[in-house]
Design an enzyme around this catalytic site. Structure first.
Site, PDB file in Angstrom:
ATOM      1  N   GLU A 152       0.555  -0.837   0.143  1.00 51.16           N
ATOM      2  CA  GLU A 152      -0.257   0.035  -0.007  1.00 51.16           C
ATOM      3  C   GLU A 152       0.555   1.220   0.211  1.00 51.16           C
ATOM      4  O   GLU A 152       0.565   2.046   0.866  1.00 51.16           O
ATOM      5  CB  GLU A 152      -0.996  -0.487   1.050  1.00 51.16           C
ATOM      6  CG  GLU A 152      -1.691  -0.855   1.094  1.00 51.16           C
ATOM      7  CD  GLU A 152      -2.986  -1.196   2.694  1.00 51.16           C
ATOM      8  OE1 GLU A 152      -2.683  -0.551   3.388  1.00 51.16           O
ATOM      9  OE2 GLU A 152      -4.171  -1.640   1.284  1.00 51.16           O
ATOM     10  N   GLU A 305      -6.619  -7.776  -0.601  1.00 53.00           N
ATOM     11  CA  GLU A 305      -7.357  -7.810   0.528  1.00 53.00           C
ATOM     12  C   GLU A 305      -8.974  -8.170   1.003  1.00 53.00           C
ATOM     13  O   GLU A 305      -9.360  -6.104   0.360  1.00 53.00           O
ATOM     14  CB  GLU A 305      -6.250  -6.835   1.344  1.00 53.00           C
ATOM     15  CG  GLU A 305      -5.042  -6.969   1.638  1.00 53.00           C
ATOM     16  CD  GLU A 305      -4.580  -5.965   3.169  1.00 53.00           C
ATOM     17  OE1 GLU A 305      -5.538  -4.944   3.295  1.00 53.00           O
ATOM     18  OE2 GLU A 305      -2.414  -5.644   2.044  1.00 53.00           O
TER      19      GLU A 305
END
Ligand code: GLA
Ligand code: ZN
Length: 676
Positions: A152, A305
């Site tokens: 991320e 995710e």
């Protein structure tokens, strides 16, 4: 393209094996449970630096060797991460330049994650060193399926001397001379002219050109960091695909540009089911982000995710109600994902995320609905495996443009409080979602418009270089273009268009906007349809923005009804070349958008699996190997019936033939294949 996974949908999670080394019985149990949940992949090593290199140059790969061997031994593949998402303490102490610096010149203290300086030579070198060792060590390991580079990436700013020097060099490459920069940034305003590159400090919100370029630089520098840390992986393991997990698209990165450099796009999806209004709205919103990630590369993406239950960082979160886990997981597949993966496999025992949802919670997997829900998804994914690799064909695209979003964020408009660019794009997209018409997202610069018949450009305030020409060419060649208020207001340097907007396209739209009114609730502004193309007319409420425009040849389909704007064009259409350009001059609700896009859909005979979709239901298709897969999803808590309009299907999960009507339970989902 490199293919890591042949003909299967992935099911797995972030697995922090290294947190449990002192609990061998738990590790044994994990592999048993992974089988029970039909998992075939785990993302590992994401935040493992301090376990891999506890002190500089002292490496400890034994646990990772064992983990990869055990994954392989149990029939699972590994998506192996590089550890740059979080630095070990020794590194911050020895190389303080790895820590970001604030505008006040102070380094951030060690801690947290995702907070390294992207320019720091010592951090880049340390990352390349550890990534090289990982690639060398595991290049032939049969478990290694894909690289998960870092985690991320974000665009948090660093004001250290290295970053400022890199920013100034970036500006010099872009503008050549300081005079060009002064012109582009309109620096004569408030006496902000620069006489040398060294004077430039990215802390002046009054110079929008400066802050916009700082945002662009930060995005580019993050990509540059990613490329630098990926280099050893590309070199040592050229056959192993590379990805990095994207987030919600408002983290300050130009994902369109970034996506060119990954082999597969993937993202982390955390919708707040049962919290953010009704689940139908959350469903449409989530669909938008899935479609965005599919559109980045125009091919299947990965859901890297998601939570199997709830989260612990969103202020409010609720566990998924019965049915929602399967529905939300299969929704990702329906929109083009080839995986359902979770954060996290086993819930951490300590630290900030100890209460985040997980496949295996603190109480264990026995008698846990979450675990049963996950196992159900695993079984379902195995049953629908033929879907893997299939694609989506959309005739419609909505432009979602990061530079536009940054420029709009900076803009100080007469109405600055209601901009909501992303929400507006989602609102336009949602009209297609409700009709079951496939829709891509597109970038104003990177995407090929010629694939589409209808292109919506909500609030495309900034026309970067070449965009007006690209839109003109699209309409000229027969495309239907839909623009709204606040379109083509500034150019790529954030300088306002002269002579009316949309800048450079007033002839294509057959109108010139001269001002934008702030539509307050008390104004009760409306769009009133009056043309034969919209039989029966109708009035629709307008909020926030309403443009004052001079018609210059366009057909007026609707007028505003209130005040100075009364009688003025609110919805117009201009024939241009072989196509047409529509202008929606006010911000309307879903009622108008459904009516408007429904009319365009009929006119263009846009293809869709169903003529009418029951409310709350979403229908999506994926096509591959001559097969047409159809997903029917019910985002309401009440049962729904879908008329299949005479098409014969077979249920992929049960093998049963399905014709006539299809029933969907509360939050029900079915995956069918046509014509078998
Ligand atoms: C992100 C991160 C994960 C974890 C989850 C929690 O997506 O990548 O490491 O923090 O959020 O939702
Ligand atoms: Zn820095």
């Amino acid at each position: 393209m490199k293919k890591a996974f042949e003909n299967r949908l992935l099911h797995g999670a972030d697995y922090n094996y290294e947190q449990w080394l002192d609990y061998p019985e738990i590790l044994d149990e994990d592999f048993e449970l992974m089988k029970k949940a039909s998992c075939n992949v785990m993302s590992v090593g994401i935040f493992s630096w301090s376990m891999l290199e506890p002190a500089e140059g002292e490496y400890r790969f034994d646990w990772l060797d064992r983990l990869l061997d055990r994954l392989h031994g149990n029939g699972l593949r590994a998506i192996l991460a590089t550890p740059s998402g979080s630095k070990p303490a020794w590194l911050s102490r020895k190389y303080p330049d790895a820590c970001r610096m604030g505008p006040d010149g102070r380094r951030e203290p060690h801690g947290g994650r995702h907070n390294h300086c992207r320019t720091s030579a010592s951090y880049r070198e340390a990352c390349v060193r550890i990534n090289t060792l990982l690639a060398e060590r595991y290049k032939d390991h049969p478990a290694l399926a894909m690289w998960h580079v870092s985690n991320e990436y974000n665009a948090g700013r660093c004001h250290c001397p290295d970053c400022l020097a890199a920013f100034r060099a970036w500006l010099e490459r872009k503008y050549g001379t300081i005079e060009n920069l002064n012109k582009a940034w309109w620096t004569t305003f408030w006496s902000h002219r620069y006489s040398s590159w060294e004077e430039i400090e990215p802390v002046d919100n009054s110079v929008h050109g400066l802050m916009l370029d700082w945002a662009r630089f930060t995005s580019d520098q993050t990509l540059d960091f990613f490329l630098a840390e990926s280099e050893p992986l590309r070199r040592i393991t050229p056959a192993v695909p590379i990805t990095t997990n994207f987030m919600m698209p408002d983290v300050g990165l130009d994902y369109w540009k970034f996506a060119r450099h990954v082999d597969v796009a993937c993202w982390d999806s955390y919708p707040r089911w049962h919290v953010d209004g009704n689940d139908e709205t959350v469903g449409a919103r989530t669909a938008f982000f899935h479609d965005l990630n599919r559109s980045f590369k125009g091919k299947p993406f990965l859901l890297m995710e998601s939570t199997p239950s709830g989260t612990n960082w969103q202020g409010l979160s609720k566990p998924k109600k019965p049915g929602m886990h399967l529905l939300s997981s299969i929704q990702a597949i329906a929109h083009g994902s080839d995986s359902v993966q979770y954060f996290q496999w086993r819930q951490s025992r300590g630290g900030e995320e100890k209460f985040h949802g997980a496949v295996v919670g603190h109480a264990g997997a026995e008698s846990s609905r979450v675990f049963r829900d996950v196992a159900e998804v695993g079984g379902f994914l195995e049953a629908i495996a033929p879907v893997a690799g299939s694609s989506t064909r959309a005739e419609v695209a909505v432009i979602y443009d990061f530079h536009n979003s940054w420029a709009l964020d900076l803009a100080q408009l007469p109405n600055t409080v209601s901009k909501r660019y992303q929400e507006t794009c989602i609102a336009h997209y949602s009209a297609f979602w409700r009709m079951g018409v496939a829709c891509d997202l597109a970038d104003s610069v990177e995407s090929d418009f010629s694939r589409y018949r209808l292109l919506a450009v909500p609030m495309l305030y900034m026309f970067r270089e070449g965009v007006a020409e690209r839109l003109r060419a699209f309409v000229n060649a027969g495309g239907i273009l839909v623009a709204t208020y606040l379109t083509g207001v500034v150019d790529g340097s954030d300088l306002c268009a002269l002579g009316g907007t949309p800048g450079g396209l007033t002839d294509v739209f057959g109108l010139a906007v001269t001002a934008t009114d702030t539509a307050l609730p008390a104004d009760r502004q409306e769009i009133r349809l009056s043309s034969a193309d919209f039989p029966g007319g109708g009035s629709y409420a307008v909020a926030d923005y309403a443009d004052l425009a001079d018609p210059r040849g366009a057909t007026v389909h609707a007028a505003f009804t209130v005040g100075e704007l009364s009688g003025g064009p609110a919805l117009t259409e201009m024939r241009y070349g072989k196509g047409a350009a529509w202008y929606v001059a006010g911000r309307t609700g879903a009622d108008f958008l459904d009516r408007f896009y429904g009319t365009l859909r009929e006119r263009l005979s846009l293809s869709a699996p169903l003529a009418t979709v029951p409310p709350g239901v979403s229908v999506r298709e994926r096509i591959g190997d001559g097969k047409r897969f159809a997903f029917f999803m019910n985002f309401r808590e009440t049962a729904a019936a879908v008329d299949l309009a005479g098409v014969a299907y077979r249920d992929l999960a049960t093998g049963e033939p399905v014709t006539g009507a299809l029933s969907l339970g509360p939050f029900g989902v079915r995956a069918l294949v046509a014509g078998e």
